[in-house]
Write an enzyme that holds these catalytic residues in place. Structure first.
Site, short mmCIF file in Angstrom:
data_model
loop_
_atom_site.label_atom_id
_atom_site.label_comp_id
_atom_site.label_asym_id
_atom_site.label_seq_id
_atom_site.Cartn_x
_atom_site.Cartn_y
_atom_site.Cartn_z
N LYS A 155 -18.84 6.60 -5.39
CA LYS A 155 -17.56 7.31 -5.24
C LYS A 155 -17.52 8.45 -6.26
CE LYS A 155 -12.54 6.52 -5.26
NZ LYS A 155 -11.48 5.50 -5.42
N LYS B 43 -18.46 7.87 -0.69
CA LYS B 43 -17.20 8.61 -0.59
C LYS B 43 -17.24 9.80 -1.55
CE LYS B 43 -12.20 7.91 -1.23
NZ LYS B 43 -11.15 6.95 -1.63
#
Length: 326
Positions: free
Chosen positions: A196, A249
């Site tokens: 992330k 992400k």
């Protein structure tokens, strides 16, 4: 006549049927995970200003939304909570009657075949907007893990099928795995936000989840967008600690990372097509600058081609409609 040797690749593109015959990657309804933002209160259906077509819903508005998703064939949802009350340690994240827990029970009771994925973080629930506890203006790691474990167990007790920790604390998968096992939830999988990045593409989400940090940023615990090898270290740690899925992400700017993760780890890979990516497409479509359907389906297919097995996307409802029309 020119007899120079060359390959006639166009032979396999001459008709729609021929192109379909040799197509390498496919987007399926089962690949799509739709995020839901759940509000406390009643009769609330609030469109997110920066995310046209995405709504924040109170529980009494959830039935209509779930009916639509089921009718479209979407089988998985990712739940985010937007509580009325916030405090420094995010108490509502792990309260037995927190908003995500209540929504989970409602969905599980009324839509038992829908897979419920619970986002496990504190940022929507803390008054400072960070993903862990604060000491001396810093997000502390190990003390935050204890609250994340409490949150995961509470979500599992409410009926969540998958726990999806998104906090990026070191050791979060190991701590949550141990906590779930100790509480008797050894069969609940962990869908880890393994990779992330500290991305500017999250802006509209923070409108939806009311989770903007009140000071500083998240660069000390989310990843530097310039780094690639670090992603492999992060993913490897989560695999070793017991993750069952690996999320990358954001999506579109990090397709190289998706391919790296897919090539290096034998777990389902999930890509999060995040809010900023969605909002840019919606804004361009509303101005008639692009063909929204073609753009979205090309983006999502590109994510599959890069190696994603599953896609978390705010485009899921539109994509489901377009898939049904094909």
């Amino acid at each position: 006549m020119n007899h120079l040797p060359f390959s006639r690749h166009r032979r396999l593109r001459r008709s729609a049927s021929m192109r379909a015959l040799v197509r390498e990657n496919f987007l399926r309804l089962e690949d799509l995970i739709y995020p839901l933002f759940i509000l406390e209160g009643e009769k609330k259906r609030e469109e997110v200003r920066s995310m046209p077509g995405v709504f924040r819903l109170s529980i009494d508005q959830l039935k209509a939304e779930m009916d639509e998703l089921v009718q479209l064939g979407i089988k998985s949802v990712l739940l985010f909570g937007v509580p009325d009350e916030k405090d420094e340690c995010g108490t509502q994240a792990y309260h037995d009657y927190g908003i995500v827990q209540v929504a989970t029970r409602f969905i599980k009771e009324n839509y038992p075949d829908v897979v419920i994925i619970a986002d496990t973080c504190l940022c929507e629930y803390t008054d400072h907007g960070h993903c862990g506890l604060i000491e001396n203006s810093d997000v502390v790691n190990d003390a935050s893990l204890e609250l994340l474990v409490k949150t995961a167990v509470s979500q599992a007790e409410a009926g969540a099928d998958i726990i999806a920790p998104s906090n990026m604390m070191d050791g979060f998968v190991a701590a949550i795995r141990a906590g779930l096992d100790e509480a008797g939830f050894e069969n609940i999988p962990i869908m880890s936000y393994a990779v992330k990045y500290a991305s500017a593409f999250y802006g509209p989400f923070r409108d939806a989840a009311d989770s903007t940090p009140q000071f500083g940023d998240r660069k000390t615990y989310q990843m530097d967008p310039a780094n690639r090898l670090e992603a492999m270290r992060e993913a490897e740690s989560d695999v070793d600690e017991g993750a069952d899925f690996l999320i990358v992400k954001p999506g579109m700017p990090y397709l190289d990372i998706v391919r790296d993760v897919k090539n290096n780890f034998n777990l389902p890979v999930v890509i999060y097509n995040v809010s900023g990516e969605y909002s840019m497409v919606k804004a361009a479509a509303q101005n008639d600058w692009i063909d929204e359907e073609r753009i979205v389906m090309e983006m999502l297919t590109g994510m599959k081609r890069a190696g994603a097995d599953l896609i978390i996307t705010y485009h899921a409802k539109d994509a489901a409609r377009w898939l049904k029309e094909q």
